[in-house]
Structures are given as C-alpha cells and as structure tokens.
Motif scaffolding. Structure first.
Motif, PDB file in Angstrom:
ATOM      1  N   LEU A 161       0.774  -1.187  -0.275  1.00  0.00           N
ATOM      2  CA  LEU A 161      -0.040   0.309  -0.042  1.00  0.00           C
ATOM      3  C   LEU A 161       0.743   1.816   0.339  1.00  0.00           C
ATOM      4  N   SER A 162       1.673   1.231   0.603  1.00  0.00           N
ATOM      5  CA  SER A 162       2.980   2.372   0.809  1.00  0.00           C
ATOM      6  C   SER A 162       3.694   2.559  -0.455  1.00  0.00           C
ATOM      7  N   SER A 163       4.206   0.875  -1.317  1.00  0.00           N
ATOM      8  CA  SER A 163       4.165   1.757  -2.743  1.00  0.00           C
ATOM      9  C   SER A 163       3.433   1.828  -3.660  1.00  0.00           C
ATOM     10  N   LEU A 164       2.622   1.781  -3.559  1.00  0.00           N
ATOM     11  CA  LEU A 164       1.608   2.109  -4.678  1.00  0.00           C
ATOM     12  C   LEU A 164       0.802   3.839  -4.473  1.00  0.00           C
ATOM     13  N   ALA A 165       0.887   4.289  -2.632  1.00  0.00           N
ATOM     14  CA  ALA A 165       0.711   5.461  -2.783  1.00  0.00           C
ATOM     15  C   ALA A 165       1.917   6.297  -3.236  1.00  0.00           C
ATOM     16  N   THR A 166       3.318   5.699  -3.166  1.00  0.00           N
ATOM     17  CA  THR A 166       3.856   6.423  -3.522  1.00  0.00           C
ATOM     18  C   THR A 166       4.135   6.517  -5.339  1.00  0.00           C
ATOM     19  N   ILE A 167       3.625   5.680  -5.783  1.00  0.00           N
ATOM     20  CA  ILE A 167       3.078   5.687  -7.278  1.00  0.00           C
ATOM     21  C   ILE A 167       2.412   6.455  -7.622  1.00  0.00           C
ATOM     22  N   GLU A 168       1.150   6.542  -7.172  1.00  0.00           N
ATOM     23  CA  GLU A 168       0.176   7.596  -7.493  1.00  0.00           C
ATOM     24  C   GLU A 168       0.396   8.601  -7.583  1.00  0.00           C
ATOM     25  N   GLN A 169       1.513   9.047  -5.784  1.00  0.00           N
ATOM     26  CA  GLN A 169       1.832  10.254  -5.907  1.00  0.00           C
ATOM     27  C   GLN A 169       2.562  10.904  -7.096  1.00  0.00           C
ATOM     28  N   GLN A 170       3.856   9.524  -7.414  1.00  0.00           N
ATOM     29  CA  GLN A 170       4.344  10.635  -8.582  1.00  0.00           C
ATOM     30  C   GLN A 170       3.527  10.748  -9.990  1.00  0.00           C
ATOM     31  N   LEU A 171       2.642   9.802 -10.303  1.00  0.00           N
ATOM     32  CA  LEU A 171       2.173   9.494 -11.284  1.00  0.00           C
ATOM     33  C   LEU A 171       0.961  11.099 -11.695  1.00  0.00           C
TER      34      LEU A 171
END
Length: 180
Positions: A161-171
């Motif tokens: 979930l943390s990785s997904l949140a980071t990816i979402e912020q980058q996108l």
C-alpha cells in the motif's frame, strides 16, 4: 606411495601413543570439579542404599480424560459438568489453566503455551491426559504460527500500500508537470 603411507601411519600412531602416555602421567587435581560434587551429592548416603521418598498409602488418583475435557468445555463456555465429590490430583491447576486459556487464548497464546508447559510438567499425568495436553500444545503452536503468518502478511500488505501510494503521488506529479 605405499612406503609414504606406512611412514605417515607410523608417525601418527607414535604421536598418539606418546600423547596418551603424557595424559595419563599428569598429576591429579585435588580440587573437586562441579561434576564430582554433583556425583557425591547423588551417591547414596550412609549404608549405600538409596533413600527414596516414602510411597503414599494409595496410588494417586488423577481425573479421567472425560472429566478433564468437561472442565475445559465448562471453562470456555456453557457446558455443565456434574459435580464430583472425588478429590483428584491436579484439579485446581487444571481448572486454573483452562480458565486462563479460555480468556487469553486469542490475545496471548504465548503465555497460554507457557502455562500449559508448566501444567504438563507439574505432575506425572496418565497417558490420556498427556495426549490431551499434547493436542492443546499443537493447537496453540498452530495458532501462534498463524498469528505470525498473519502479521507477516499484514506487514507485506502495508509495504504494498505504501508503494502504491508513492507511485500514485509520482503519477499525479507527472500529470501536473505535463499540464503546466
């Protein structure tokens, strides 16, 4: 080749023989080691006969497995056990363990297992009770293992979930930079 092996063999045997002779010629210490003191304590006193505890007049009376299982069911909820006037060995300890186990089995299985191990070592239980306690140990160990696996899965899920949140912020940042 054969002469060389024979020479090595003779040297090894001679070395071992000399080392053995040196070991047996060393003076004996007069101080007692811990092992010697333990042996002296274990050896029978006086006339050379062991000093066993006196046997009880009657054999100890342990509860039957049906009664132990009934106590467990009663402690964990709802099951009514017929009151017995017979005083069994370990009754209080077993009932205290079952009360503790039923209340703490989910929250603190390690403590329950610790109590079970103490109970198991407290008396020379008959085979049927030993088997029931063994089954209890297996169940608690499985529960502890399942808790550890669940915790590991939760940790992995948090990382994902943390990785997904980071990816979402980058996108989102990329989209904002493209719009500008």
């Amino acid at each position: 080749m054969g002469v060389r092996l024979n020479a090595i063999f003779v040297v090894c045997i001679t070395t071992l023989g000399l080392a053995g002779c040196e070991l047996t010629e060393q003076p004996v210490k007069e101080n007692n080691t811990e092992a010697e003191q333990v042996i002296k304590e274990i050896e029978p006193h006086g006339d050379g006969l062991p000093n066993p505890k006196p046997r009880p007049k009657t054999d100890p009376m342990y509860p039957p497995a049906e009664i132990v299982i009934g106590w467990h069911a009663k402690a964990c909820g709802g099951f009514q056990v017929a009151v017995s006037k017979i005083a069994y060995i370990g009754t209080k300890e077993i009932q205290n363990y079952f009360d503790f186990s039923c209340k703490n089995n989910v929250l603190a299985p390690e403590k329950v297992l610790e109590q079970l191990l103490k109970l198991d070592q407290a008396y020379y239980w008959p085979d049927d009770i030993k088997q029931y306690l063994w089954l209890q140990k297996q169940q608690i160990n499985q529960q502890i293992s399942a808790n550890k696996q669940q915790q590991a899965l939760n940790n992995k899920m948090q990382e994902t979930l943390s990785s997904l949140a980071t990816i979402e912020q980058q996108l989102l940042l990329r989209e904002e930079t493209k719009e500008q």
